[in-house]
Design an enzyme around this catalytic site. Sequence first.
Site, mmCIF file in Angstrom:
data_model
loop_
_atom_site.group_PDB
_atom_site.id
_atom_site.type_symbol
_atom_site.label_atom_id
_atom_site.label_comp_id
_atom_site.label_asym_id
_atom_site.label_seq_id
_atom_site.Cartn_x
_atom_site.Cartn_y
_atom_site.Cartn_z
ATOM 1 N N ASN A 117 -66.048 39.884 30.842
ATOM 2 C CA ASN A 117 -66.843 39.959 32.068
ATOM 3 C C ASN A 117 -67.994 40.923 31.898
ATOM 4 O O ASN A 117 -67.885 41.933 31.206
ATOM 5 C CB ASN A 117 -65.959 40.318 33.269
ATOM 6 C CG ASN A 117 -65.890 41.809 33.529
ATOM 7 O OD1 ASN A 117 -66.772 42.382 34.177
ATOM 8 N ND2 ASN A 117 -64.858 42.472 33.010
ATOM 9 N N PHE A 121 -70.465 45.555 38.536
ATOM 10 C CA PHE A 121 -70.162 46.180 39.843
ATOM 11 C C PHE A 121 -70.781 45.407 41.014
ATOM 12 O O PHE A 121 -71.427 45.982 41.896
ATOM 13 C CB PHE A 121 -70.659 47.636 39.912
ATOM 14 C CG PHE A 121 -69.871 48.630 39.094
ATOM 15 C CD1 PHE A 121 -68.638 48.325 38.548
ATOM 16 C CD2 PHE A 121 -70.374 49.919 38.907
ATOM 17 C CE1 PHE A 121 -67.917 49.266 37.809
ATOM 18 C CE2 PHE A 121 -69.674 50.866 38.174
ATOM 19 C CZ PHE A 121 -68.445 50.544 37.626
ATOM 20 N N SER A 179 -66.718 51.512 32.897
ATOM 21 C CA SER A 179 -67.158 50.113 32.881
ATOM 22 C C SER A 179 -68.326 49.987 31.915
ATOM 23 O O SER A 179 -69.258 50.788 31.966
ATOM 24 C CB SER A 179 -67.574 49.659 34.276
ATOM 25 O OG SER A 179 -66.420 49.358 35.006
ATOM 26 N N ASN A 181 -70.523 47.633 31.862
ATOM 27 C CA ASN A 181 -71.566 46.727 32.346
ATOM 28 C C ASN A 181 -72.624 47.375 33.222
ATOM 29 O O ASN A 181 -73.476 46.692 33.766
ATOM 30 C CB ASN A 181 -70.911 45.547 33.084
ATOM 31 C CG ASN A 181 -69.983 44.774 32.168
ATOM 32 O OD1 ASN A 181 -70.371 44.415 31.051
ATOM 33 N ND2 ASN A 181 -68.754 44.559 32.607
ATOM 34 N N THR A 182 -72.548 48.689 33.390
ATOM 35 C CA THR A 182 -73.623 49.431 34.042
ATOM 36 C C THR A 182 -74.209 50.315 32.947
ATOM 37 O O THR A 182 -73.537 51.233 32.476
ATOM 38 C CB THR A 182 -73.087 50.273 35.213
ATOM 39 O OG1 THR A 182 -72.566 49.387 36.209
ATOM 40 C CG2 THR A 182 -74.182 51.124 35.845
ATOM 41 N N LYS A 215 -60.580 56.997 35.149
ATOM 42 C CA LYS A 215 -60.361 55.806 34.319
ATOM 43 C C LYS A 215 -61.302 55.826 33.118
ATOM 44 O O LYS A 215 -62.521 55.904 33.269
ATOM 45 C CB LYS A 215 -60.578 54.535 35.139
ATOM 46 C CG LYS A 215 -60.260 53.267 34.353
ATOM 47 C CD LYS A 215 -60.137 52.071 35.266
ATOM 48 C CE LYS A 215 -59.852 50.801 34.494
ATOM 49 N NZ LYS A 215 -59.760 49.634 35.372
ATOM 50 N N ASN A 244 -60.043 50.860 30.387
ATOM 51 C CA ASN A 244 -60.915 49.787 30.869
ATOM 52 C C ASN A 244 -61.084 48.719 29.766
ATOM 53 O O ASN A 244 -60.384 48.752 28.770
ATOM 54 C CB ASN A 244 -62.264 50.400 31.271
ATOM 55 C CG ASN A 244 -62.865 49.703 32.471
ATOM 56 O OD1 ASN A 244 -62.964 48.476 32.490
ATOM 57 N ND2 ASN A 244 -63.254 50.453 33.480
HETATM 58 C C1 LIG Z 1 -63.259 40.231 35.811
HETATM 59 C C2 LIG Z 1 -62.908 41.680 35.653
HETATM 60 C C3 LIG Z 1 -63.521 42.606 36.471
HETATM 61 C C4 LIG Z 1 -63.203 43.949 36.345
HETATM 62 N N1 LIG Z 1 -63.791 44.855 37.179
HETATM 63 C C5 LIG Z 1 -63.432 46.152 37.117
HETATM 64 C C6 LIG Z 1 -63.961 47.092 38.029
HETATM 65 O O1 LIG Z 1 -64.738 46.757 38.915
HETATM 66 N N2 LIG Z 1 -63.584 48.390 37.904
HETATM 67 C C7 LIG Z 1 -62.697 48.814 36.941
HETATM 68 O O2 LIG Z 1 -62.366 49.989 36.889
HETATM 69 N N3 LIG Z 1 -62.166 47.923 36.076
HETATM 70 C C8 LIG Z 1 -62.493 46.623 36.144
HETATM 71 N N4 LIG Z 1 -61.941 45.727 35.269
HETATM 72 C C9 LIG Z 1 -61.030 46.227 34.206
HETATM 73 C C10 LIG Z 1 -59.562 46.101 34.596
HETATM 74 O O3 LIG Z 1 -59.263 46.899 35.713
HETATM 75 C C11 LIG Z 1 -58.661 46.534 33.415
HETATM 76 O O4 LIG Z 1 -58.860 47.901 33.130
HETATM 77 C C12 LIG Z 1 -58.941 45.730 32.150
HETATM 78 O O5 LIG Z 1 -59.247 44.395 32.468
HETATM 79 C C13 LIG Z 1 -57.749 45.746 31.196
HETATM 80 O O6 LIG Z 1 -56.604 45.167 31.768
HETATM 81 P P1 LIG Z 1 -56.187 43.622 31.522
HETATM 82 O O7 LIG Z 1 -56.245 43.390 30.037
HETATM 83 O O8 LIG Z 1 -54.810 43.521 32.104
HETATM 84 O O9 LIG Z 1 -57.172 42.801 32.248
HETATM 85 C C14 LIG Z 1 -62.260 44.375 35.370
HETATM 86 C C15 LIG Z 1 -61.634 43.425 34.550
HETATM 87 C C16 LIG Z 1 -61.953 42.085 34.679
HETATM 88 C C17 LIG Z 1 -61.262 41.084 33.798
#
Ligand SMILES: Cc1cc2nc3c(=O)[nH]c(=O)nc-3n(C[C@H](O)[C@H](O)[C@H](O)COP(=O)(O)O)c2cc1C
Length: 352
Positions: A117, A121, A179, A181-182, A215, A244
């Site tokens: 992704n 934000f 994150s 992406n910022t 985080k 993350n």
């Molecule tokens: C589509 C998507 C959007 C995410 N958006 C955020 C976010 O806004 N803030 C954040 O702290 N982590 C975000 N994450 C990261 C997840 O909270 C998590 O840390 C990461 O995906 C690893 O866990 P997973 O492998 O179980 O997905 C996002 C992950 C995905 C897949």
Amino acid sequence: MTGVGICSAMALYNLFRPFAFALEAEAAHRATIGALKLMPRRRLPTFPASLASEVAGLRFPSPVGLAAGFDKDGEVPDAMLSLGFGFVEVGTLTPRPQQGNPRPRLFRLAEDEAVINRMGFNNGGQASALARLARRRRQGIVGVNIGANKDSGDRIADYAAGVAAMAPVADYLTVNISSPNTPGLRNLQAGGELVELLAAIAEARPSGGPPVFLKVAPDLEAGDHDRIVRAAIDAGIDALIVANTTLSRPPLRSRFAGEAGGLSGAPLKPLAQDALRAFRSATGGALPLIAAGGIGSVDDAWDRIVAGASLVQLYSALVYHGPGLARRIADGLAARLAERGLRNIADAVGSG
Ligand SMILES: Cc1cc2nc3c(=O)[nH]c(=O)nc-3n(C[C@H](O)[C@H](O)[C@H](O)COP(=O)(O)O)c2cc1C
């Protein structure tokens, strides 16, 4: 929700899944949120007593939580709690609403059970989420994850404002500086900036307010872990969320492997596990750790817990295994405790 309620949610998911996979990934996500909003309100599920533990002063009924990013605007925390999550983290929420990056920005890597992704934000801003969360009846644990606006002139001020604004509706707050992406956001993890950020947060925290978690990214260098832990402990941070998404690209099979953004799901597992181990050795157990990254089974959750995580979170595995996964993992953890003759999940933390 009862066991039967969760079973029928699973049956519904199995019907819904082929339609969701036929849709573009973000459209499928919006449809899922829409369906969850229609879910009748139910009582919170109960969990085996052995799964309840206290972390950062909060009592978690199950250690299996929903990671940030699924419910960015805090629209469905109660539905997700009722589906079997022991806690739900909403956000990331920025002070002002923002659109995020142009679409497409979300990709399912089905062959890899992964997601990429670069949402950036996208969210409706803290004020509208605050009003929405203030209307709900407080039950279960709902954390609020906060970030900075992309065009902010003072990102540290954004975090301080977010802590003060969202504290009244949050059981815990997560300061998300990881994150990818910022642009430049992850620089806040660096030495001087991190100390400055954490000092501003310490000052903005209302007295008697919720605990604050930090985080972090899985893409850190040797030495970063010790430094981050020292800064976090000095500033009174209550727990670390590790981790993350990653900017790295382990071998992937999907045609979307080359898309820019953060990678999550199964391929993130080894990296996230290594980062957790590094943080456990840096904290020596002095700061609670919450594991995220590629958790999709009882084994995955158990491995993180014995490596030192007090709680776990998941997101990407839900895409492939449906919303009943949290409950299945919780029940599997309870069975494992019983097999090992352990009375409580806290006895397993860091035991590996
Ligand atoms: C589509 C998507 C959007 C995410 N958006 C955020 C976010 O806004 N803030 C954040 O702290 N982590 C975000 N994450 C990261 C997840 O909270 C998590 O840390 C990461 O995906 C690893 O866990 P997973 O492998 O179980 O997905 C996002 C992950 C995905 C897949």
